[in-house]
Structures are given as structure tokens and as C-alpha cells.
Design a protein around this motif. Structure first.
Motif, short mmCIF file in Angstrom:
data_model
loop_
_atom_site.label_atom_id
_atom_site.label_comp_id
_atom_site.label_asym_id
_atom_site.label_seq_id
_atom_site.Cartn_x
_atom_site.Cartn_y
_atom_site.Cartn_z
N THR A 18 6.12 -4.76 5.89
CA THR A 18 5.72 -3.35 5.89
C THR A 18 4.24 -3.20 6.22
O THR A 18 3.44 -4.12 5.99
N LEU A 19 3.89 -2.03 6.73
CA LEU A 19 2.48 -1.69 6.96
C LEU A 19 1.95 -0.83 5.82
O LEU A 19 0.76 -0.53 5.76
N ASP A 20 2.84 -0.39 4.94
CA ASP A 20 2.42 0.49 3.86
C ASP A 20 1.51 -0.24 2.87
O ASP A 20 1.50 -1.48 2.80
N ASN A 21 0.78 0.54 2.09
CA ASN A 21 -0.04 -0.05 1.02
C ASN A 21 0.84 -0.46 -0.15
O ASN A 21 1.73 0.29 -0.56
N ILE A 22 0.58 -1.65 -0.68
CA ILE A 22 1.31 -2.10 -1.86
C ILE A 22 0.28 -2.34 -2.98
O ILE A 22 -0.69 -3.08 -2.79
N SER A 23 0.49 -1.71 -4.12
CA SER A 23 -0.37 -1.93 -5.29
C SER A 23 0.52 -2.43 -6.42
O SER A 23 1.75 -2.33 -6.35
N LEU A 24 -0.14 -2.95 -7.45
CA LEU A 24 0.68 -3.39 -8.58
C LEU A 24 0.00 -3.09 -9.91
O LEU A 24 -1.23 -3.00 -9.99
N THR A 25 0.84 -2.90 -10.92
CA THR A 25 0.37 -2.75 -12.29
C THR A 25 1.11 -3.80 -13.11
O THR A 25 2.32 -3.95 -12.97
N ILE A 26 0.35 -4.52 -13.94
CA ILE A 26 0.98 -5.54 -14.77
C ILE A 26 1.06 -5.01 -16.21
O ILE A 26 0.07 -4.50 -16.75
N VAL A 27 2.24 -5.16 -16.80
CA VAL A 27 2.43 -4.70 -18.18
C VAL A 27 2.72 -5.90 -19.06
O VAL A 27 3.63 -6.69 -18.77
N GLY A 28 1.93 -6.05 -20.12
CA GLY A 28 2.14 -7.16 -21.06
C GLY A 28 2.25 -6.65 -22.48
O GLY A 28 2.15 -5.44 -22.74
N THR A 29 2.46 -7.57 -23.43
CA THR A 29 2.61 -7.16 -24.83
C THR A 29 1.30 -6.61 -25.40
O THR A 29 1.29 -5.85 -26.36
N GLN A 30 0.16 -6.99 -24.78
CA GLN A 30 -1.14 -6.55 -25.31
C GLN A 30 -1.76 -5.41 -24.51
O GLN A 30 -2.91 -5.06 -24.72
N GLY A 31 -1.05 -4.92 -23.51
CA GLY A 31 -1.63 -3.81 -22.75
C GLY A 31 -1.18 -3.83 -21.31
O GLY A 31 -0.29 -4.58 -20.92
N GLU A 32 -1.86 -2.99 -20.54
CA GLU A 32 -1.42 -2.76 -19.17
C GLU A 32 -2.63 -2.80 -18.24
O GLU A 32 -3.70 -2.28 -18.59
N SER A 33 -2.48 -3.41 -17.08
CA SER A 33 -3.62 -3.45 -16.14
C SER A 33 -3.76 -2.11 -15.43
O SER A 33 -2.86 -1.28 -15.48
N HIS A 34 -4.89 -1.93 -14.75
CA HIS A 34 -5.00 -0.79 -13.87
C HIS A 34 -4.15 -1.04 -12.65
O HIS A 34 -3.85 -2.18 -12.31
N LYS A 35 -3.81 0.01 -11.96
CA LYS A 35 -3.10 -0.14 -10.69
C LYS A 35 -4.08 -0.75 -9.68
O LYS A 35 -5.19 -0.25 -9.51
N GLN A 36 -3.69 -1.85 -9.07
CA GLN A 36 -4.61 -2.55 -8.16
C GLN A 36 -3.98 -2.72 -6.79
O GLN A 36 -2.84 -3.19 -6.68
N LEU A 37 -4.73 -2.38 -5.79
CA LEU A 37 -4.24 -2.51 -4.42
C LEU A 37 -4.25 -3.98 -4.02
O LEU A 37 -5.23 -4.69 -4.25
N LEU A 38 -3.15 -4.45 -3.44
CA LEU A 38 -3.08 -5.83 -2.96
C LEU A 38 -3.44 -5.81 -1.48
O LEU A 38 -2.66 -5.35 -0.65
N ASN A 39 -4.64 -6.28 -1.18
CA ASN A 39 -5.12 -6.11 0.19
C ASN A 39 -6.06 -7.24 0.56
O ASN A 39 -7.05 -7.49 -0.12
N HIS A 40 -5.71 -7.93 1.61
CA HIS A 40 -6.59 -8.98 2.14
C HIS A 40 -7.33 -8.50 3.39
O HIS A 40 -7.82 -9.31 4.15
N PHE A 41 -7.32 -7.22 3.60
CA PHE A 41 -7.94 -6.63 4.79
C PHE A 41 -7.39 -7.27 6.06
O PHE A 41 -8.09 -7.45 7.04
N GLY A 42 -6.18 -7.64 6.01
CA GLY A 42 -5.53 -8.25 7.18
C GLY A 42 -4.07 -7.89 7.16
O GLY A 42 -3.70 -6.79 6.78
N ARG A 43 -3.26 -8.84 7.54
CA ARG A 43 -1.84 -8.55 7.68
C ARG A 43 -1.15 -8.97 6.39
O ARG A 43 -0.69 -10.10 6.24
N ASP A 44 -1.06 -8.06 5.44
CA ASP A 44 -0.33 -8.36 4.20
C ASP A 44 1.14 -7.98 4.38
O ASP A 44 1.48 -7.11 5.17
N PHE A 45 1.96 -8.62 3.60
CA PHE A 45 3.39 -8.26 3.51
C PHE A 45 4.11 -8.28 4.86
O PHE A 45 4.91 -7.40 5.17
#
Ligand code: FE2
Length: 668
Positions: A18-45
Motif C-alpha cells: 500500500t501507499l497509504d500511511n500506516i501508524s500503530l498503537t501498542i497496548v500493554g498491561t501497564q499502559g498504551e503508547s501514542h499513535k506512531q507513524l511507521l515511516n522510513h521516508f521511503g517505500r514502506d509496506f
């Protein structure tokens, strides 16, 4: 600050990236991460890519539970679907978490993936996990619904975006195809499946392979006039020319031996409908065969009663076909019959037909045909039985007992078992592409008792289907036993699993339509009951389908061996059948062409295959089930080796249940 190493795998099929932006949020027993964009400024995914990222969090998230994948617009680029295989996260404590996805994200959406450990609802104590599994089921139940296909048959998948195929190219001169382009019905109907959601559709590779196999052959048939000629075949030997360059040991053997009584009997054991005959202990009143009639067939020193008592008499009863109305095809009436065929297992181990009656009602217009009748009378009587076989095989053994049932199993699973459920993990490989092939089948081919019973065939010699199916069943049952026993330590765990019970209940209601006589339970109470239930499902979706599907073309390429329709009424008297009557009763050239074209396409799995026991999608991560998968593959390899060794000594090899050739799921 805590550092998480994230790995995201994109599918390998063409156009999975895909060319779309993919971000991720990690959820654990002690809390939750911020939503983070997965981007290598190149050809991801990109298709087939395995991309690694580093995600920083303010705090340690504890044990990881869920990742949320967000797919959003990138710049001015148009939306493009993405097939996510999995996400893997290495936590600061070096523990690696696997999050299986193996699905498409089509629009701009969020997909919440659970860590892969298999858990029933009873084992989930964290509210966030319970909420996640409930939300997943709620979304699927909102999206996937049951729909009545034909009253009396299993219900099937209705999804909101699905439109029943539109019958285009309507042509009043060709009502038999109700408007399809003659000769190209599959090409039209595969287009009808474009409304299916991406997760239900063939991969690009499989679609391409399907077309590549069908297209040139359809064109060749068209050019040679096989799809337009409504006349009878002029000579039987012309039928051999239909597939000049595509012959197999089996199809050659069929064309050579089709008229022999021993091969007629052989096909009850190792043909494409090998589950019909039963031992006969008493001749039924509706089939008044006398001792005198069959004495020449039974040989010296015995009689019908003695052979019945010895268990050497078998019956093929096609009463299920009784009352089917005649239909018009190519402007000509087509006829049915519901015959009875008596067979004798001789001292040499050959199963031979000894009497045939073409109706369930005896009488002066319904003679009992015998091997001592004229050559053409006996051959046509056997051909009527073979036609009844074709009907029973395609409508019952193949379509109903594998394709339609499997789709209903699949839908009930989607609606009631979340991805983290061990039964989902166990069953998902056996449902791949079933909805797609059934959608084609419903559009193309369908215009408008209990699953197992003792048939008295346990000591029948040379019954390779029985031997091989029992071996594969045994391997599957042991595999299912190991996995079920791991997740369900006691009967109470089965009885108390509400998701499981809803799934079983829905299969009973929507697939078996609430029929107690089906032998299917409406609930499961014990571990052995669950093991048997799941084994039946996996066996039906894999081996059982292979047994009735793979040999279709080999046994039908020589059409007189397995005619799809009959153009004269069943014979009502002896002595009237001539070679011309025989040809005029068989399907005409056009019907033969269309049926063989369909079987040509359906009898070989298009590429993108997954043989039984090969599970490249990692749904199970615990050691115990992974060991069970490895053991299953080992057992299946041994069975495959034994089958191949045996087949070397057979004039007609039986390989339809060789595990290497069995597909995990019904996908053709
Ligand atoms: Fe099939």
C-alpha cells in the motif's frame, strides 16, 4: 523511556502493498503508547516487504496485549488496500510478541490485533481483552449475515456489499443459459464475485491461474464448435478427441475400460463418488430380483440367499433422485431416473453389477436389466446408473456435503469465534477461498441423512478410498486431539465456553436447518465430542472434498462413462437399444462441451495452493500446538509415501487422497 522494535510483514501476493500511511498503537498491561507513524521516508509496506521500525514510549507498557494498526490517507495518493501478514514486537525485556493479521485493510480504518496466544473467553480476565473479543465479534456479526440460498439447503454468507450476479447478455434464443455468453459462463460469473470483500476473494495469483487455465481451453472449445452443436455425437470415438493433448493414466484407462462390468463396479469404490454403496442383507421389495435372474452372474455352487448371508451382495440405491422433474436443455427434454443397482463381490475380489432396475417402482414397464441382456441394453442400463451417479455426486456428495456445508461452518466461525480463540486458529486454514468458489458455483451452476453411517464396507478388498480416508482421518483426529486437549483440559471447559456453544448452535440452525436427523449436535458437552466435531469439519473441508473433486475430469473426459444428462426416457422394455439410440440418449455435443469445460477448470486447483497440513500463516505461537502441526505433517508425509508405494502396483492408481494433493480448504 522504553524502546520497542516493531516488525511489520506485508503479504506476498501481487498488489498486497500500500501507499497509504500506516501508524500503530501498542497496548500493554501497564499502559498504551501514542499513535506512531511507521515511516522510513521511503517505500514502506511494499508487496512481500518485512519492515522494521523502532518505537519509543514514555514508559514500559508491561505485557503486550493488542496493537492497533491505523491506515490513513497519504498525501494526494488514492486509497490502496493493504494485506498485512503480521506484526511482531520485541519488548525492552527481549520478549517477542506475535500479532497475527493475515487480512486485508481496504479503506482508511483501524485494525486491532491481539497477541497470538490462544485463549477462550474463560481464560481472558483483563477487561481490555474481553472488550476486544466482544467488539471483534460484534463487528463481524454486523457485517456477515446468513441468507437463505434455497429452502432446505444450508444457508450462506450474505454481506452488505454483495450483489447477486446480474444475468447479462440476455438472449431469448438461448434460454438454456438464461443469457450467459455461450461457452464463457465462468468468465462472466467470476466477475460477479468482485463484490465480495477482499478477505473472501481469490488472491491475484489464484485468479490469474484460474483464467489462464480456463481461457485458452474455452476459446479452443468455441473455435472447434464444441459449445454450439446441439446434435448427438456421430460416433463414440469422436468423444476421445475433446482433450487430445491432456490425458492421464486414469482418463486413458477410463476410455479403454468404461464398458466393462468390473470397471463399473470399481468406480463405486475408487471413483469420484466412493461413499454410496452399502452391503445388502435383504433384497428390498421394490427391487424384485430373483435367484434365476442372477444365477449366471453368481456362478456355480451358490445362490442369491447364500451370497446375501456371506455379505457379498451390495446395493446402490438412488432413491434420493426420485421425483426430480424433467428439464429442457438445448431445446430438448432431459430425463431423470432413480435406479437400483445390485452388485456382487466375486471370489476374485471384483465388484460386479448383476441387476439394474431404472425406477424405484417395479412393474411391467420397468424391466430388471441383466448382464445376459443384449450388449446395448445392458450398456445403456449401466449408463443410466452412471448418470444417476453423476447427479448424486455433483449435487449431493460434492456440492451439498462439502462446498455448502463448509461455507456454513465458515460463517458460523466468523460470527462466533474471535481470532484469539483456539478453535478459530485451528479452523481458519480450512476455510480459505471457500466463499469465492461457492459464489462462482452458485452463480454458474445452480439456477434454480446423517453424515456417517455403517455401510458394511469395512472388509471390502481394493477399497483404496476407504483405506486412505481412514488414514488421513486418523492423522487429523490425532492432531485435533492434541490441540483440543491442550486448550480444553476438562469437559467443563467445553461446556462452559459460550462462544463455542453459540458457534455449534448456529451451525445446527443455519447449516443443518435444525434437523435432529442430521446427527449434528446442537451443543457440545465433552472434550471427545468437540474433538470429533472439529475433525469432521477439517476432514470435510479438506480430504472429503479432494476425494469427490479432484477426479471429476479424469472420470468424465470419456463422457459416456459419466454423462451429465440423458435425452431419452429410461428404457421401458428390453431389446430396443441400438448404437444410435445409445448416442441419442447421451448428452449432445454442446452439453458435453460445456460440462467438460467446467470440469476441466474445477478439477485442478489454481496456483496459490496450500496442501493439507501446510499452515504458513502463524496463528498458533505456543510450543504445544506448533509441535502438533509438525507431527501432523510428518504423519501425512508417511501416508503419502505409503499411497505412492501402493499405487506403483495398481493398474489404476488411486491418488485423490494423497495428502500432498489434498488442499487445506475448499477453494475450487
Ligand atoms: Fe469442488
Amino acid at each position: 523511556m522504553a524502546t520497542y522494535k516493531v516488525r511489520v510483514a506485508t503479504g506476498t501476493d501481487l498488489l498486497s502493498g500500500t501507499l497509504d500511511n500506516i501508524s500503530l498503537t501498542i497496548v500493554g498491561t501497564q499502559g498504551e503508547s501514542h499513535k506512531q507513524l511507521l515511516n522510513h521516508f521511503g517505500r514502506d509496506f511494499a508487496t512481500g516487504a518485512v519492515d522494521d521500525y523502532t518505537v519509543q514510549c514514555q514508559q514500559d507498557l508491561g505485557e503486550l496485549l493488542i496493537v492497533r494498526m491505523h491506515k490513513e490517507r497519504y498525501s494526494f495518493f488514492p486509497k490502496s488496500p493493504w494485506y498485512c501478514n503480521y506484526v511482531q514486537i520485541c519488548a525492552p525485556d527481549c520478549r517477542v510478541y506475535h500479532f497475527p493479521a493475515y487480512q486485508w485493510m481496504d479503506g482508511y480504518e483501524t485494525l486491532a490485533l491481539r497477541e497470538a496466544t490462544g485463549k477462550t473467553a474463560a481464560e481472558d480476565c483483563l477487561p481490555v481483552l474481553l472488550e476486544h473479543r466482544q467488539e471483534e465479534l460484534r463487528a463481524k456479526q454486523d457485517y456477515y449475515h446468513w441468507r437463505v440460498f434455497v429452502p432446505g439447503l444450508p444457508n450462506y454468507v450474505h454481506i452488505p456489499s454483495y450483489r447477486p450476479p446480474v444475468r447479462r447478455f440476455r438472449n431469448p434464443n438461448r434460454p438454456e443459459w438464461n443469457g450467459y455468453i455461450p461457452g464463457f459462463p465462468i468468465l462472466i460469473n467470476i466477475k460477479a464475485t468482485k463484490y465480495l470483500n477482499l478477505n473472501l476473494r481469490y488472491s491475484f495469483l489464484k485468479t490469474a491461474s484460474f483464467f489462464y487455465r480456463l481461457g485458452p481451453m474455452a476459446l479452443a472449445f468455441k473455435v472447434r464448435g464444441l459449445l454450439d452443436c446441439k446434435r448427438s455425437w456421430k460416433r463414440l470415438k469422436d468423444i476421445k478427441k475433446i482433450f487430445p493433448g491432456h490425458k492421464s493414466v486414469v482418463s486413458e484407462y477410463v476410455a479403454e475400460h468404461w464398458a466393462e462390468d468390473s470397471f463399473f463396479g470399481y468406480q463405486y469404490l475408487n471413483g469420484v463418488n466412493p461413499g454410496l454403496i452399502r452391503r445388502c442383507t435383504r433384497i428390498p421389495d421394490k427391487f424384485p430380483v430373483t435367484d434365476d435372474m442372477v444365477a449366471p452372474s453368481l456362478g456355480e455352487g451358490t445362490c442369491l440367499q447364500a451370497e446375501l448371508e456371506k455379505g457379498n451382495i451390495y446395493l446402490a440405491d438412488y432413491r434420493i433422485l426420485e421425483g426430480i422433474p424433467t428439464v429442457e436443455l438445448n431445446g430438448q427434454t432431459q430425463y431423470h431416473c432413480a435406479p437400483l443397482c445390485l452388485l456382487h463381490l466375486g471370489p476374485e475380489g471384483n465388484l460386479m453389477p448383476i441387476a439394474i432396475q431404472l425406477s424405484q417402482t417395479p412393474g411391467p414397464d420397468c424391466p430388471i436389466f441383466l448382464p445376459s441382456d443384449s450388449e446395448w441394453d445392458w450398456l445403456l442400463a449401466k449408463t443410466w446408473v452412471r448418470y444417476a451417479e453423476f447427479y448424486c455426486h455433483e449435487a449431493n456428495a460434492h456440492l451439498l456435503e462439502t462446498h455448502l456445508i463448509a461455507e456454513a461452518f465458515f460463517l458460523a466461525m466468523l460470527r462466533h469465534l474471535p481470532m484469539c480463540h483456539p478453535l478459530y486458529k485451528l479452523l481458519i486454514p480450512h476455510t480459505r477461498y471457500t466463499v469465492q468458489i461457492n459464489s462462482i458455483g452458485r452463480a454458474l451452476l445452480l439456477n434454480e441423512g446423517g453424515l456417517s453411517a455403517r455401510r458394511g464396507v469395512q472388509d471390502m478388498p481394493r477399497y483404496y478410498y476407504r483405506d486412505d480416508s481412514l488414514a488421513v482421518w486418523d492423522a487429523l483426529e490425532r492432531y485435533v486431539t492434541e490441540i483440543i486437549s491442550y486448550y480444553y483440559p476438562c469437559d467443563a471447559a467445553v461446556e462452559g465456553d459460550l462462544e463455542l456453544q453459540c458457534w455449534v448452535q448456529e451451525i445446527f440452525n443455519e447449516c443443518l436447518l435444525g434437523r435432529e436427523s442430521s446427527g449434528f449436535p446442537r451443543c457440545l458437552r465433552t472434550v471427545p465430542e468437540l474433538i470429533r466435531y472439529v475433525t469432521i469439519i477439517i476432514y470435510t473441508c479438506s480430504a472429503k472434498h479432494a476425494a469427490v473433486n479432484t477426479g471429476q475430469l479424469e472420470f468424465t473426459a470419456w463422457m459416456p462413462n459419466f454423462p451429465s444428462t440423458m435425452r431419452n426416457p429410461p428404457m421401458q422394455a428390453k431389446g430396443l437399444t441400438t448404437p444410435q439410440v445409445f448416442l441419442d440418449t447421451l448428452p449432445d455435443v454442446k452439453t458435453t462441451g460445456i460440462i467438460l469445460l467446467v470440469l476441466w477448470t474445477l478439477s485442478r486447483e489454481p496456483d496459490d495452493r496450500r496442501p493439507l497440513g501446510h499452515f504458513p500463516d502463524i496463528h498458533f505461537v505456543e510450543d504445544a500446538p506448533r509441535r502438533s502441526i509438525a507431527t501432523l505433517r510428518q504423519r501425512l508425509a508417511e501416508i503419502s509415501h505409503r499411497i505412492r508405494q501402493r499405487n506403483k502396483c495398481l493398474p489404476v492408481p488411486y491418488y485423490y487422497l494423497d495428502p500432498v494433493l489434498i488442499e487445506n480448504s475448499i477453494s475450487i
